[in-house]
Design a protein around this motif. Structure first.
Motif, mmCIF file in Angstrom:
data_model
loop_
_atom_site.group_PDB
_atom_site.id
_atom_site.type_symbol
_atom_site.label_atom_id
_atom_site.label_comp_id
_atom_site.label_asym_id
_atom_site.label_seq_id
_atom_site.Cartn_x
_atom_site.Cartn_y
_atom_site.Cartn_z
ATOM 1 N N PHE A 27 57.180 -10.999 30.132
ATOM 2 C CA PHE A 27 55.907 -10.286 30.283
ATOM 3 C C PHE A 27 56.002 -9.073 31.208
ATOM 4 C CE2 PHE A 27 54.979 -14.939 30.003
ATOM 5 C CZ PHE A 27 54.551 -14.941 28.690
ATOM 6 N N ASN A 28 57.192 -8.654 31.550
ATOM 7 C CA ASN A 28 57.415 -7.677 32.614
ATOM 8 C C ASN A 28 57.392 -6.247 32.079
ATOM 9 O OD1 ASN A 28 58.016 -6.875 35.256
ATOM 10 N ND2 ASN A 28 60.214 -6.891 34.863
ATOM 11 N N SER A 29 56.279 -5.560 32.238
ATOM 12 C CA SER A 29 56.136 -4.215 31.710
ATOM 13 C C SER A 29 56.764 -3.170 32.620
ATOM 14 C CB SER A 29 54.651 -3.880 31.538
ATOM 15 O OG SER A 29 54.485 -2.531 31.172
ATOM 16 N N ARG A 30 57.190 -2.076 32.018
ATOM 17 C CA ARG A 30 57.563 -0.896 32.785
ATOM 18 C C ARG A 30 56.319 -0.330 33.465
ATOM 19 N NH1 ARG A 30 62.350 2.211 30.755
ATOM 20 N NH2 ARG A 30 63.530 0.766 29.430
ATOM 21 N N ASP A 31 56.517 0.536 34.436
ATOM 22 C CA ASP A 31 55.400 1.197 35.105
ATOM 23 C C ASP A 31 54.958 2.426 34.312
ATOM 24 O OD1 ASP A 31 55.388 -0.618 37.136
ATOM 25 O OD2 ASP A 31 56.199 0.720 38.665
ATOM 26 N N LEU A 32 53.661 2.670 34.303
ATOM 27 C CA LEU A 32 53.104 3.842 33.643
ATOM 28 C C LEU A 32 53.437 5.101 34.438
ATOM 29 C CD1 LEU A 32 51.179 5.018 31.446
ATOM 30 C CD2 LEU A 32 49.307 4.596 33.056
ATOM 31 N N CYS A 33 53.842 6.164 33.744
ATOM 32 C CA CYS A 33 54.076 7.456 34.384
ATOM 33 C C CYS A 33 53.791 8.564 33.377
ATOM 34 C CB CYS A 33 55.516 7.572 34.885
ATOM 35 S SG CYS A 33 55.886 9.178 35.631
ATOM 36 N N MET A 34 52.824 9.413 33.704
ATOM 37 C CA MET A 34 52.447 10.523 32.819
ATOM 38 C C MET A 34 52.721 11.885 33.448
ATOM 39 S SD MET A 34 51.384 9.483 29.844
ATOM 40 C CE MET A 34 50.242 10.694 29.171
ATOM 41 N N ILE A 35 53.649 11.940 34.395
ATOM 42 C CA ILE A 35 53.935 13.196 35.070
ATOM 43 C C ILE A 35 54.463 14.251 34.086
ATOM 44 C CG2 ILE A 35 56.347 12.698 35.705
ATOM 45 C CD1 ILE A 35 53.673 14.411 37.916
ATOM 46 N N GLY A 36 55.083 13.823 33.007
ATOM 47 C CA GLY A 36 55.608 14.765 32.023
ATOM 48 C C GLY A 36 54.621 15.150 30.945
ATOM 49 N N HIS A 37 53.351 14.712 31.081
ATOM 50 C CA HIS A 37 52.371 14.946 30.015
ATOM 51 C C HIS A 37 51.021 15.410 30.571
ATOM 52 C CE1 HIS A 37 55.108 13.122 27.108
ATOM 53 N NE2 HIS A 37 55.357 12.203 28.027
ATOM 54 N N ILE A 38 51.047 16.189 31.626
ATOM 55 C CA ILE A 38 49.804 16.696 32.213
ATOM 56 C C ILE A 38 49.024 17.579 31.230
ATOM 57 C CG2 ILE A 38 48.784 18.017 34.101
ATOM 58 C CD1 ILE A 38 49.955 15.301 34.925
ATOM 59 N N PHE A 54 49.300 5.710 25.589
ATOM 60 C CA PHE A 54 48.789 7.058 25.373
ATOM 61 C C PHE A 54 49.223 7.665 24.047
ATOM 62 C CE2 PHE A 54 48.132 7.115 30.056
ATOM 63 C CZ PHE A 54 46.805 7.516 30.047
ATOM 64 N N PHE A 55 50.416 7.343 23.597
ATOM 65 C CA PHE A 55 50.936 7.927 22.361
ATOM 66 C C PHE A 55 51.104 6.881 21.259
ATOM 67 C CE2 PHE A 55 52.283 10.624 25.870
ATOM 68 C CZ PHE A 55 51.799 11.849 25.450
ATOM 69 N N GLY A 56 50.322 5.829 21.325
ATOM 70 C CA GLY A 56 50.398 4.763 20.335
ATOM 71 C C GLY A 56 50.771 3.447 20.984
ATOM 72 N N LYS A 57 50.758 2.392 20.198
ATOM 73 C CA LYS A 57 51.038 1.061 20.734
ATOM 74 C C LYS A 57 52.485 0.960 21.191
ATOM 75 C CE LYS A 57 47.465 -1.623 18.396
ATOM 76 N NZ LYS A 57 46.637 -0.470 18.058
ATOM 77 N N PRO A 58 52.717 0.417 22.394
ATOM 78 C CA PRO A 58 54.084 0.308 22.918
ATOM 79 C C PRO A 58 54.924 -0.668 22.100
ATOM 80 C CG PRO A 58 52.442 0.007 24.646
ATOM 81 C CD PRO A 58 51.718 -0.054 23.343
ATOM 82 N N GLY A 59 56.235 -0.442 22.099
ATOM 83 C CA GLY A 59 57.169 -1.339 21.434
ATOM 84 C C GLY A 59 57.970 -2.125 22.450
ATOM 85 N N SER A 60 59.048 -2.730 22.003
ATOM 86 C CA SER A 60 59.858 -3.572 22.878
ATOM 87 C C SER A 60 60.526 -2.780 23.992
ATOM 88 C CB SER A 60 60.941 -4.286 22.053
ATOM 89 O OG SER A 60 61.776 -3.338 21.400
ATOM 90 N N ASP A 61 60.672 -1.466 23.808
ATOM 91 C CA ASP A 61 61.337 -0.665 24.832
ATOM 92 C C ASP A 61 60.451 -0.413 26.050
ATOM 93 O OD1 ASP A 61 59.564 0.975 23.514
ATOM 94 O OD2 ASP A 61 60.929 2.684 23.364
ATOM 95 N N THR A 62 59.197 -0.858 26.005
ATOM 96 C CA THR A 62 58.322 -0.692 27.168
ATOM 97 C C THR A 62 58.392 -1.892 28.102
ATOM 98 O OG1 THR A 62 56.420 -1.638 26.013
ATOM 99 C CG2 THR A 62 56.721 0.747 25.873
ATOM 100 N N GLN A 63 59.133 -2.926 27.733
ATOM 101 C CA GLN A 63 59.303 -4.096 28.572
ATOM 102 C C GLN A 63 60.632 -4.026 29.318
ATOM 103 O OE1 GLN A 63 55.973 -4.923 28.147
ATOM 104 N NE2 GLN A 63 56.760 -6.953 28.626
ATOM 105 N N ILE A 64 60.718 -4.771 30.431
ATOM 106 C CA ILE A 64 61.959 -4.894 31.198
ATOM 107 C C ILE A 64 62.389 -6.350 31.095
ATOM 108 C CG2 ILE A 64 63.099 -4.456 33.400
ATOM 109 C CD1 ILE A 64 60.586 -2.837 34.189
#
Length: 425
Positions: A241-252, A320-330
């Motif tokens: 259940f361990n998600s990555r942290d959200l970061c939108m610094i590259g999408h201002i 933000f850009f659609g539903k996350p996949g498996s690559d958003t988990q750690i």
């Protein structure tokens, strides 16, 4: 679009005026840091009704002092009261809001309709923001809360930029939209998690989450008790259940075009170093982008480098850009990455070129440390002297929270953050 002095087109911000940068603060120290490093507003928790029971939180006296500090600098303070209330909470809520009315925050952040009603009755002139805990996923919900008198709605983290844009276009102009753009992600819908309550009896929806989403799990088949099935990715375990942290610094630019009124940073349990680094970086990125997208893009490496210096997990752009996949988990670890260690916040100036410091982590005479400036400048300095509260010189500062007199080769200003490179012990 506006034009810069150089005649270049700026990013078209779809909201009103300039978007607010909203920072978390779990203590008075962090509130001061957030304000000084560029936050337009800060959200804090009192001693009751917030969702961060493990945070230091604010006593009434500390909250009043924090509000005075922020207001003197033209900044705002919002107070969280966003638990999902039980019967016994309701009488206490009225008393709590009466106390808050005397202190004077700029808004309350609420998720529970019962708590909302009590707040409106007790403080009819107080601005109310609807917490993400209320699962605000559509424009109908926004309109509902607006009809009841809410000033702002905090969007659910499960929304895409397209959905947020549609909401902005479908709600009254005066209703503000707030959205998380950085920080930890919950594994359950808008934070409504039952894992903590189930495993430990500590209710995440009442401020006592034990973060079981970060624990290591295995699978056991019912007829084979004690036999753990091999579902892990590495020998360190499986963190399902361990998600990555959200970061939108590259999408201002994309965030600005959506019309979000308040860009929110998660983390009321974070240190002053974390808040300073994240707020300072987003402040610079937002301001640069409003001047020119070309300027913003030209400084992208600096933004990413500074964000990477925080205590953090790997990053994701969430929904933000659609539903996350498996690559958003750690899947292989629940630990943070920590490139820099927080040494403390510079206090008042002392004689002999020294300054007061309440030390947070160990450092020694002769070490090179870094002074973080709100402007974005990082100044290297050598530690030339350390003495305790009795004036006794010492070669190192190994004890957390020790009151010290410190001399560096470069003198910091009050409230500057001190850090050093390395992994905390």
């Amino acid at each position: 679009m506006r034009e810069t002095e150089a005649g270049k087109q700026t990013i078209p911000y779809a909201g009103r005026g300039k978007p607010e940068l909203l920072a978390p603060a779990g203590s008075l120290e962090v509130l001061r840091t957030a304000v000084r490093y560029g936050a337009d507003a800060v959200y804090v928790g009192g001693e009751a009704f917030g969702l961060r029971a493990k945070a230091k939180n604010f006593s009434p006296e500390e909250m009043a002092e924090g509000i005075r500090f922020a207001h003197a600098r033209g900044k705002k303070v919002y107070v969280t009261a966003n638990i999902l209330a039980h019967n016994e909470d309701l009488p206490l809520a009225r008393q709590y809001f009466e106390e808050l009315g005397k202190i004077g925050p700029d808004a309350l952040i609420i998720s529970d309709p019962g708590i909302f009603s009590i707040a409106k009755e007790t403080l009819p002139d107080m601005e109310i923001h609807i917490s993400t805990q209320a699962n605000n996923t559509n424009y109908g919900t926004y309109r509902f809360w607006h009809g009841l008198g809410a000033k702002r709605v905090v969007s659910a983290r499960e929304l895409s930029l397209q959905e947020l844009s549609e909401i902005r276009q479908s709600i009254p102009k005066e209703l503000e939209m707030e959205t998380f753009i950085h920080g930890a992600m919950c594994i359950s819908y808008s934070g409504r998690c039952l894992l903590s309550n189930f495993f430990t009896g500590r209710d995440a929806n009442r401020g006592a989450c034990t973060h079981p989403c970060r624990w290591n799990y295995a699978v056991m088949e019912e007829s084979r008790p004690g036999e753990y099935l091999p579902v892990y990715e590495t020998e360190r375990g499986t963190f399902l259940f361990n998600s990555r942290d959200l970061c939108m610094i590259g999408h201002i630019p994309e965030l600005l075009k959506t019309g979000i009124d308040s860009f929110k940073i998660e983390g009321r349990m974070k240190t002053a170093l974390y808040v300073a680094a994240v707020v300072r970086t987003y402040r610079r990125a937002i301001d640069d982008c409003l001047k020119s997208e070309a300027l913003y893009k030209s400084r992208m490496e600096w933004y990413k480098e500074e964000i990477g210096k925080c205590t953090t997990r790997p990053f994701t752009t969430g929904f933000f850009f659609g539903k996350p996949g498996s690559d958003t988990q750690i899947y292989d670890s629940s630990t943070y990455r920590q490139e820099y260690i927080y040494l403390g916040t510079a206090g008042e100036a002392l004689p002999g070129g020294r300054f007061f410091l309440e030390q947070k982590n160990k450092f020694s005479v002769g070490e090179t440390v870094e002074i973080m400036k709100p402007s974005g400048e990082n100044v290297s300095a050598v530690v030339e002297g350390i003495s305790d509260s009795e004036g006794r010189e010492q070669e190192s500062a190994p004890h957390a929270r020790q009151s010290l007199s410190v001399k560096l080769s470069e003198r910091p200003e009050r409230y500057d953050i001190l850090r050093k490179k390395g992994v905390s012990a």
